[in-house]
Design a protein around this motif. Structure first.
Motif, PDB file in Angstrom:
ATOM      1  N   SER A  94       0.791  -1.228   0.000  1.00 46.67           N
ATOM      2  CA  SER A  94       0.000   0.000   0.000  1.00 46.67           C
ATOM      3  C   SER A  94       0.825   1.281   0.000  1.00 46.67           C
ATOM      4  O   SER A  94       0.588   2.153  -0.810  1.00 46.67           O
ATOM      5  N   SER A  95       1.796   1.439   0.900  1.00 48.89           N
ATOM      6  CA  SER A  95       2.486   2.720   0.978  1.00 48.89           C
ATOM      7  C   SER A  95       3.997   2.551   1.033  1.00 48.89           C
ATOM      8  O   SER A  95       4.507   1.506   1.426  1.00 48.89           O
ATOM      9  N   LYS A  96       4.705   3.600   0.657  1.00 45.23           N
ATOM     10  CA  LYS A  96       6.163   3.580   0.685  1.00 45.23           C
ATOM     11  C   LYS A  96       6.711   3.495   2.103  1.00 45.23           C
ATOM     12  O   LYS A  96       7.878   3.203   2.292  1.00 45.23           O
ATOM     13  N   LEU A 109       9.387   0.303  -8.046  1.00 47.58           N
ATOM     14  CA  LEU A 109       8.422   0.096  -6.974  1.00 47.58           C
ATOM     15  C   LEU A 109       7.148  -0.490  -7.570  1.00 47.58           C
ATOM     16  O   LEU A 109       6.533   0.110  -8.450  1.00 47.58           O
ATOM     17  N   ILE A 110       6.764  -1.667  -7.092  1.00 52.67           N
ATOM     18  CA  ILE A 110       5.523  -2.318  -7.520  1.00 52.67           C
ATOM     19  C   ILE A 110       4.566  -2.270  -6.353  1.00 52.67           C
ATOM     20  O   ILE A 110       4.838  -2.835  -5.294  1.00 52.67           O
ATOM     21  N   ASN A 111       3.450  -1.571  -6.525  1.00 51.19           N
ATOM     22  CA  ASN A 111       2.461  -1.416  -5.465  1.00 51.19           C
ATOM     23  C   ASN A 111       1.282  -2.338  -5.758  1.00 51.19           C
ATOM     24  O   ASN A 111       0.634  -2.216  -6.797  1.00 51.19           O
ATOM     25  N   LEU A 112       0.974  -3.247  -4.842  1.00 57.87           N
ATOM     26  CA  LEU A 112      -0.106  -4.209  -5.027  1.00 57.87           C
ATOM     27  C   LEU A 112      -1.458  -3.704  -4.548  1.00 57.87           C
ATOM     28  O   LEU A 112      -2.442  -4.422  -4.639  1.00 57.87           O
ATOM     29  N   TRP A 113      -1.486  -2.493  -4.031  1.00 61.86           N
ATOM     30  CA  TRP A 113      -2.730  -1.972  -3.488  1.00 61.86           C
ATOM     31  C   TRP A 113      -3.755  -1.854  -4.602  1.00 61.86           C
ATOM     32  O   TRP A 113      -3.478  -1.335  -5.679  1.00 61.86           O
TER      33      TRP A 113
END
Length: 124
Positions: A94-96, A109-113
């Motif tokens: 979700s967040s960095k 950066l791969i965000n799964l959110w």
């Protein structure tokens, strides 16, 4: 204190241009055992030539994954910071804030959110 933090962030930013990233190292991070841990478990079981490491700030998650035989590191340990500084790819849910953000400059950066903040799009 804020000035000291800014100085360290500047040092890490400059060093990120010099230290090469490892293209075969993928870091997974999450605030709890959510979506990124399932992808981490699957990717670790593939047997490819990539190194998959899970970074967590929680002792219980660290011990559970270590007991299950996975590569795992504490977020702000020396080993965790080293991995964060060298990894080419981060997978978060979700967040960095889940990763060592100052050490992650110039990495993918791969965000799964899967959601969109209602407040940010102006519907609330």
């Amino acid at each position: 204190m804020r000035t000291i933090v800014q100085i360290f962030q500047l040092i890490f930013l400059c060093a990120s241009y010099i230290v090469p990233r490892n293209k075969k190292l993928i870091i997974y991070a999450d605030n709890s055992l959510n979506s990124s841990v399932y992808l981490f478990r699957y990717a670790s079981s593939l047997g490819d030539d990539y190194s998959h490491v899970y970074i967590t700030p929680y002792e219980d998650v660290f011990l559970k994954l270590r007991r299950d035989g996975f590569k795992v590191a504490k977020r702000w340990s020396v080993y965790g910071a080293y991995l964060a500084f060298r990894a080419q790819t981060y997978v978060i849910s979700s967040s960095k804030g889940q990763i060592n953000n100052p050490l992650s400059r110039h990495a993918y950066l791969i965000n799964l959110w899967h959601g969109i903040s209602v407040k940010k799009i102006g519907l609330m």
